[in-house]
Motif scaffolding. Structure first.
Motif, PDB file in Angstrom:
ATOM      1  N   UNK A   1      38.467  45.956  56.406  1.00 47.43           N
ATOM      2  CA  UNK A   1      39.278  45.806  55.112  1.00 47.43           C
ATOM      3  C   UNK A   1      38.283  45.069  54.049  1.00 47.43           C
ATOM      4  N   UNK A   2      38.614  45.664  52.805  1.00 48.71           N
ATOM      5  CA  UNK A   2      37.721  45.175  51.828  1.00 48.71           C
ATOM      6  C   UNK A   2      38.541  45.141  50.461  1.00 48.71           C
ATOM      7  N   UNK A   3      38.163  44.207  49.663  1.00 47.93           N
ATOM      8  CA  UNK A   3      39.076  43.956  48.170  1.00 47.93           C
ATOM      9  C   UNK A   3      38.131  44.265  47.030  1.00 47.93           C
ATOM     10  N   UNK A   4      38.814  44.769  45.907  1.00 51.57           N
ATOM     11  CA  UNK A   4      38.170  44.833  44.891  1.00 51.57           C
ATOM     12  C   UNK A   4      38.622  44.055  43.606  1.00 51.57           C
ATOM     13  N   UNK A   5      37.579  43.556  43.213  1.00 50.34           N
ATOM     14  CA  UNK A   5      37.814  42.560  42.045  1.00 50.34           C
ATOM     15  C   UNK A   5      38.249  43.229  40.694  1.00 50.34           C
ATOM     16  N   UNK A   6      38.938  42.670  39.848  1.00 49.76           N
ATOM     17  CA  UNK A   6      39.012  43.432  38.638  1.00 49.76           C
ATOM     18  C   UNK A   6      38.072  43.319  37.562  1.00 49.76           C
ATOM     19  N   UNK A   7      37.893  44.240  36.724  1.00 49.83           N
ATOM     20  CA  UNK A   7      36.952  44.279  35.819  1.00 49.83           C
ATOM     21  C   UNK A   7      37.407  43.452  34.675  1.00 49.83           C
ATOM     22  N   UNK A   8      36.589  43.120  33.436  1.00 48.51           N
ATOM     23  CA  UNK A   8      37.031  42.169  32.650  1.00 48.51           C
ATOM     24  C   UNK A   8      38.114  42.909  31.860  1.00 48.51           C
ATOM     25  N   UNK A   9      37.965  44.189  31.522  1.00 50.57           N
ATOM     26  CA  UNK A   9      38.958  44.948  30.913  1.00 50.57           C
ATOM     27  C   UNK A   9      40.366  44.862  31.647  1.00 50.57           C
ATOM     28  N   UNK A  10      40.624  44.964  32.973  1.00 50.29           N
ATOM     29  CA  UNK A  10      41.515  44.828  33.630  1.00 50.29           C
ATOM     30  C   UNK A  10      42.405  43.522  33.793  1.00 50.29           C
TER      31      UNK A  10
END
Length: 156
Positions: A1-10
């Protein structure tokens, strides 16, 4: 399991919707030194921490104040005092609660706020510096309030 962090725009969009005001976000070098004053950990159902979010004192105070329309001067007073009062802690805990939706699991599972920490307890809540994590550090400026640093960590 892996997480994606938000972009600056998100992150900008999410925080603008939550705080009901303009928010500008820019990335910062992960190695930037920061003393986090408020933090939360997140789990996927089994109480094992999978992600973390933390803010320095100026950002925590201003996000908490903006959330409930407390005047910016009250947040500035708490920054000068060196800690959040009970109301701002409760408000920032709600920011942390909503923050669970900022990080996306690759298995489509949901994250839930596990624990919050303020002051010295914030640093103790965060993952160790050498842990294998995805990390991001953002400069966040809230229109009419103030700015500060926001850190995000997620399992890699």
């Amino acid at each position: 399991m892996m997480l994606t962090l938000p972009t600056t725009a998100q992150l900008e969009r999410s925080l603008s919707l939550l705080l009901r005001r303009g928010v500008d976000v820019s990335t910062q070098p992960v190695a930037t030194r920061c003393r986090f004053a408020a933090a939360g950990s997140y789990h996927g159902g089994d109480k094992t921490p999978l992600a973390w979010m933390a803010a320095d004192l100026p950002l925590a105070a201003h996000m908490a104040a903006a959330l409930s329309l407390v005047p910016a001067d009250a947040a500035d007073d708490r920054v000068r005092a060196g800690s959040l009062d009970q109301t701002l802690c409760e408000n920032f805990a709600e920011v942390l609660n909503v923050g669970a939706r900022l990080m996306v699991r690759d298995d489509a599972g949901r994250l839930t706020l596990l624990q919050t920490g303020f002051g010295d307890a914030a640093a103790a809540l965060l993952p160790p510096a050498g842990a294998r994590m995805r990390r991001a550090l953002f400069q966040v400026e809230i229109d009419g309030y103030g700015e500060g640093l926001l850190g995000l960590w997620g399992v890699a």
